[in-house]
Design an enzyme around this catalytic site. Structure first.
Site, PDB file in Angstrom:
ATOM      1  N   ASP A 207       0.860  -1.190   0.000  1.00 50.76           N
ATOM      2  CA  ASP A 207       0.000   0.000   0.000  1.00 50.76           C
ATOM      3  C   ASP A 207       0.895   1.239   0.000  1.00 50.76           C
ATOM      4  O   ASP A 207       0.712   2.161   0.785  1.00 50.76           O
ATOM      5  CB  ASP A 207      -0.926   0.002   1.214  1.00 50.76           C
ATOM      6  CG  ASP A 207      -2.016   1.071   1.132  1.00 50.76           C
ATOM      7  OD1 ASP A 207      -2.332   1.514   0.002  1.00 50.76           O
ATOM      8  OD2 ASP A 207      -2.550   1.480   2.182  1.00 50.76           O
ATOM      9  N   LEU A 208       1.871   1.241  -0.897  1.00 53.37           N
ATOM     10  CA  LEU A 208       2.855   2.318  -0.925  1.00 53.37           C
ATOM     11  C   LEU A 208       2.249   3.559  -1.580  1.00 53.37           C
ATOM     12  O   LEU A 208       1.851   3.534  -2.740  1.00 53.37           O
ATOM     13  CB  LEU A 208       4.093   1.880  -1.712  1.00 53.37           C
ATOM     14  CG  LEU A 208       5.262   2.857  -1.678  1.00 53.37           C
ATOM     15  CD1 LEU A 208       5.883   2.910  -0.288  1.00 53.37           C
ATOM     16  CD2 LEU A 208       6.322   2.466  -2.715  1.00 53.37           C
TER      17      LEU A 208
END
Length: 325
Positions: A207-208
């Site tokens: 979930d960068l």
């Protein structure tokens, strides 16, 4: 507000942010309300068990609370993070443990039954607040490269989600009212077939985006809130560019801005640009369909949601290559 447990004859008052309470109940229903009832006791007890004292107000993200604390033994600062019990939060401490502070905050203690961790305290300012343009994308690429280490057994493999991704894409394309041309959906499906089912066993954040990268002291920037998957590091390039797309809407030359973002991220992360492009295209197609089914956190309905969906549609088409003549 709920109260924490008594200590030394005194009652510690834990104030849960009202917005967090409201959105948790709206999203999780009765199970969310039950967890919120237990949360003050968890937040009140764990600092004592881990030799810490509270050192600031309770903060929150989308699915958890963060309490600044100070360790009594050495005065070092840390944060207590407690997340809603959900499968997506299970492997966060595993990822931190593997990284050992490399590009991410340090894990100091963990209580997996309570979805709780004691973490190194970074700053409160995010990359999204402190940078934009090439700098933002380059820093995210550098973090991506720092986090790309061999994944241990036991972490969920992204390739295991490929069948579900393909099934959902086909279902959404047929069942939702949307404006995505068939060739755009076809390319997303091709990415699932050609990239998603054969991914390396590399630890990826999952979930960068720029709000999950914090200014810090030990390293200039540190990642937080990982999902802890094993897969293709270029997958995280897709998550970054999907989130960054909202900022790109204001660009004078949007196609040029998208190309520049791809170039900068791929170079900084030392990744193949084409793989990053294809993952980004898939993420945007998935987002366009997700938004039509559920809305987004920043807009559940109405004109703002319509604008975000229009942007997602346009960028998904823009990232599709080659364009049909």
């Amino acid at each position: 507000m709920p109260r924490g447990p008594a200590k030394g004859g005194q009652v510690q008052v834990i104030d849960l942010p009202e917005a967090f309470v409201r959105t948790t109940v709206e999203r999780e229903g009765e199970s969310g309300a039950a967890w919120l009832a237990e949360l003050p006791g968890i937040v009140g007890e764990l600092p004592t068990r881990w030799g810490c004292v509270p050192d600031g107000a309770v903060l929150h993200g989308g699915v958890g609370v963060v309490v600044p604390v100070r360790r009594a033994a050495d005065g070092d600062t840390a944060v207590l993070k407690v997340s809603f019990p959900h499968p997506g939060n299970v492997h966060e401490p595993d990822a931190f443990a593997v990284w050992g502070g490399r590009g991410a905050v340090l894990l100091r203690e963990r209580d997996d039954d309570r979805f709780a961790m004691l973490l190194e305290r970074a700053g409160t300012s995010t990359l999204a607040e402190l940078a934009d343009g090439d700098e933002l994308v380059a820093v995210a690429g550098w973090i991506n490269r720092r986090l790309a280490v061999p994944a241990p057994p036991g972490l969920p493999r992204l390739r295991e989600q490929a069948d579900a991704w393909e099934e959902q894409l086909r279902k959404d394309a047929a069942g939702l009212s949307h404006r995505l041309p068939p060739y755009v959906v076809d390319e997303a499906l091709a990415t699932v077939r050609e990239l998603a089912r054969a991914q390396p066993d590399i630890l990826v954040h999952g979930d960068l985006h720029a709000r999950n990268i914090l200014r810090a002291r030990r390293e200039s920037w540190l990642a937080v809130d990982p999902k802890g998957y094993a897969g293709d590091p270029a997958y995280d390039g897709g998550t970054l560019l999907k989130a960054y797309a909202v900022s790109l809407r204001a660009a004078d030359d949007l196609p040029k801005a998208v190309d520049q973002a791809l170039d900068v991220f791929a170079e900084s992360a030392e990744l193949d640009r084409e793989r990053v492009r294809r993952w980004a295209q898939l993420h945007l197609v998935q987002a366009a369909f997700w938004g039509r089914r559920h809305g987004f956190r920043r807009a559940r309905r109405g004109p703002q949601l319509d604008r975000i969906l229009q942007c997602a549609d346009f960028l998904a088409e823009l990232l599709t290559e080659p364009h049909p003549s």
